[in-house]
Design a protein around this motif. Structure first.
Motif, short mmCIF file in Angstrom:
data_model
loop_
_atom_site.label_atom_id
_atom_site.label_comp_id
_atom_site.label_asym_id
_atom_site.label_seq_id
_atom_site.Cartn_x
_atom_site.Cartn_y
_atom_site.Cartn_z
N ASP A 150 0.74 -1.18 0.06
CA ASP A 150 -0.09 -0.09 0.08
C ASP A 150 0.78 1.37 -0.04
N GLN A 151 0.47 2.39 -0.81
CA GLN A 151 1.46 3.62 -1.05
C GLN A 151 1.16 4.44 0.14
N GLY A 152 -0.06 4.27 1.03
CA GLY A 152 -0.13 4.96 2.13
C GLY A 152 -0.64 6.38 1.93
N GLY A 153 -0.77 7.19 2.93
CA GLY A 153 -1.16 8.65 2.87
C GLY A 153 -2.57 9.00 2.88
N LYS A 154 -3.41 7.95 2.59
CA LYS A 154 -4.61 8.44 2.37
C LYS A 154 -5.40 8.81 3.92
N ASP A 155 -4.92 8.22 5.10
CA ASP A 155 -5.33 8.46 6.34
C ASP A 155 -4.47 9.54 7.07
N HIS A 156 -3.83 10.22 6.32
CA HIS A 156 -2.85 11.17 7.20
C HIS A 156 -3.63 12.12 7.66
N GLN A 157 -3.30 12.68 8.89
CA GLN A 157 -4.24 13.95 9.47
C GLN A 157 -3.40 14.43 10.89
N PRO A 158 -3.40 15.59 11.17
CA PRO A 158 -3.04 15.82 12.42
C PRO A 158 -3.30 15.02 13.50
N LEU A 159 -2.21 14.71 14.38
CA LEU A 159 -2.40 13.82 15.38
C LEU A 159 -2.12 14.57 16.83
N ASP A 160 -2.76 14.04 17.73
CA ASP A 160 -2.36 14.57 19.17
C ASP A 160 -1.62 13.53 19.65
N ILE A 161 -0.33 13.92 19.66
CA ILE A 161 0.75 13.35 20.14
C ILE A 161 0.76 12.94 21.50
N LYS A 162 0.49 13.88 22.31
CA LYS A 162 0.40 13.64 23.71
C LYS A 162 -0.60 12.58 24.07
N SER A 163 -1.70 12.43 23.70
CA SER A 163 -2.72 11.59 23.94
C SER A 163 -2.17 10.26 23.59
N LEU A 164 -1.66 10.07 22.34
CA LEU A 164 -0.89 9.05 21.76
C LEU A 164 -0.04 8.24 22.48
N LEU A 165 0.91 9.13 22.88
CA LEU A 165 2.27 8.53 23.76
C LEU A 165 1.55 8.08 25.04
N GLU A 166 0.56 8.89 25.90
CA GLU A 166 0.08 8.38 27.08
C GLU A 166 -0.65 7.19 27.07
N SER A 167 -1.53 6.88 25.93
CA SER A 167 -1.90 5.50 25.60
C SER A 167 -0.90 4.59 25.61
N ILE A 168 0.10 4.79 24.86
CA ILE A 168 1.15 3.60 24.59
C ILE A 168 1.74 3.56 25.98
N ARG A 169 2.13 4.59 26.80
CA ARG A 169 2.60 4.43 28.11
C ARG A 169 1.72 3.30 28.99
N ARG A 170 0.56 3.58 28.96
CA ARG A 170 -0.40 2.56 29.82
C ARG A 170 -0.36 1.25 29.00
N ASP A 171 -0.21 1.05 27.81
CA ASP A 171 0.12 -0.26 27.30
C ASP A 171 1.20 -0.87 27.81
N ALA A 172 2.35 -0.27 27.57
CA ALA A 172 3.67 -0.62 27.84
C ALA A 172 3.73 -0.88 29.62
N LEU A 173 3.13 -0.15 30.32
CA LEU A 173 3.01 -0.59 31.83
C LEU A 173 2.28 -1.89 32.23
N ALA A 174 0.97 -2.01 31.39
CA ALA A 174 0.35 -3.33 31.34
C ALA A 174 1.29 -4.63 30.92
N LEU A 175 2.15 -4.30 29.78
CA LEU A 175 2.91 -5.52 29.29
C LEU A 175 3.86 -5.91 30.49
N SER A 176 4.55 -4.75 31.06
CA SER A 176 5.47 -4.94 31.84
C SER A 176 4.90 -5.72 33.07
N GLY A 177 3.75 -5.28 33.69
CA GLY A 177 3.31 -6.02 34.75
C GLY A 177 3.04 -7.41 34.32
N GLN A 178 2.53 -7.53 33.04
CA GLN A 178 2.23 -9.20 32.80
C GLN A 178 3.35 -10.07 32.71
#
Length: 435
Positions: free
Chosen positions: A269-297
């Protein structure tokens, strides 16, 4: 200097002789003029002989002369002879270069500092359709008009080759590489990679098809294993342990298949069709929670210290699922390959040139720099035993690389044994919206 002194003495002697003869005739001034005129006549005659030799018979030996003129003619003759030998060698070298270039299967095109065609071999005529009679002196972009090639040529950044179809045969895939030399002159080489391209396409199709076909039986198998796991208290202990191990391996196979399918999609896929401005802060916070869950598991509820640092309000233009997948792979790798309690930092910041980067830094064991160039290769593992134990598929950094390529970004890796690791995803200014 000795010849020059002799010539001055000769002029002085002729002038003195003229004065003496003029004095005898009671006209010393006229005698001096006659002596100087004789000297001038001699030099003009030698100059005429030099002119005729250089213009009419330059290949012959020089005319005979004495004194300073004789030395001058001899020096010119030796210089001409050495120049003819040098030119002969250069012509022979150029002829050998052209002969060797003609023997090459790859196209070779020489361009001047303005990008105009100077010379090319027969392979360029076959691959690019260049014609000697009409195309010599034409600008290269007048003949190779693909916008991607024009951008590549004008950018003057030729570190990576460009892959395009042939301008005269769309079924032929060519790889263009430009090299700068001399006074901003360019050497364009085009290689036929049609066979390699087809083999690569076959590999991609094979991986995608096999991964897709494995998905259904793995889903069925996992479903039955989950059912048997729910009934583990009714099964013999040895059978229950075996079902647990099969469930772990089935889950690992599902993760591998999912990563292979994601890689295949990123490549096709060439990509680019779903590109839009992203809220990086909320994205990184979500990834942080997933990382803590993986770490605890993985560490019996003992977790890593994961923090997010936002140093700019700028927004990133991109695909949210792809950026999430790339950053998650980096953070999850940090969780898997660092001891429990290690510090993991996610940072979003901008640079002076307008670009920005997402950075994942840990203080774990680090990686020997000898492995860094190959970390983004598929299934490459620094420590195979440890990687298998952590449940990784070996495709995480390959996915990161392809995601960043689709966003015109780059992955910079810095690490040393015992000093942790730094993974920086650098996005160009064109992908960043500054507040």
């Amino acid at each position: 200097m000795r010849l020059w002194s002799r010539e001055l003495w000769r002029i002085a002697w002729l002038a003195t002789l003229g004065v003496l003869l003029g004095w005898l005739l009671d006209a010393p001034g006229l005698g001096l003029a006659a002596g100087l005129a004789a000297c001038l006549f001699y030099h003009l005659r030698q100059l005429l002989a030099l002119f005729q030799w250089l213009t009419l018979h330059p290949q012959d030996e020089p005319p005979s002369a004495r004194g300073m003129w004789g030395e001058l003619l001899d020096r010119l003759y030796r210089y001409q002879k050495s120049q003819r030998i040098t030119q002969s060698r250069l012509r022979a070298t150029l002829a050998r270069i052209q002969e060797s270039s003609e023997a090459m299967r790859d196209s070779v095109v020489m361009l001047d500092r303005h990008g105009d065609l100077e010379w090319w071999n027969s392979a360029a005529t076959e691959m690019l359709g260049l014609q000697t009679a009409h195309d010599r002196g034409q600008h290269i972009t007048n003949l190779l008009r693909d916008p991607r090639f024009i951008s590549y040529f004008n950018a003057c950044e030729y570190g990576e080759p460009l892959t395009l179809t042939s301008p005269i045969d769309e079924s032929r895939i060519l790889q263009y590489q430009i090299t700068l030399y001399g006074d901003d002159e360019r050497l364009l080489m085009a290689r036929d990679i049609t066979r390699l391209h087809r083999l690569e396409q076959m590999r991609r199709d094979f991986v995608a098809n096999v991964s897709h076909e494995l998905r259904t039986p793995l889903t069925v198998l996992s479903g039955y294993l989950e059912t048997y796991s729910d009934l583990s208290d009714q099964l013999p202990p040895r059978l229950g342990r075996g079902i647990g191990q099969m469930q772990e391996q089935a889950t690992r196979m599902q993760n591998l298949v999912n990563d292979l399918l994601l890689l295949s999609r990123l490549e096709i896929d060439q990509g680019g069709k779903d590109h839009q401005p992203l809220d990086i802060k909320s994205l990184l916070e979500s990834i942080r929670r997933d990382a803590l869950a993986l770490s605890g598991q993985q560490h019996n509820n003992q977790t890593h210290n994961v923090q997010v640092i936002i140093e700019t309000e700028a927004q990133l233009i991109g695909s949210e699922p792809e950026i999430r997948s790339a950053v998650s792979n980096l953070v999850f790798n940090a969780v898997r390959y660092t001891p429990v309690g290690s510090q993991i930092t996610l940072r979003w910041t901008t640079m002076e040139n307008g670009s920005a980067y997402i950075e994942v830094v840990d203080n774990g064991e680090g990686v020997d720099p000898v492995h860094i160039p190959r970390l983004t290769e598929r299934f490459y593992r620094v420590d195979k035993g440890r990687s298998t134990a952590t449940g990784g598929t070996g495709l995480g950094l390959a996915i990161v690389k392809h995601v960043l390529l689709r966003h015109d970004a780059q992955l910079h890796i810095t690490s040393r044994p015992g000093e942790g690791a730094q993974f920086r995803c650098v996005f160009p200014a064109t992908q960043v919206i500054h507040q």
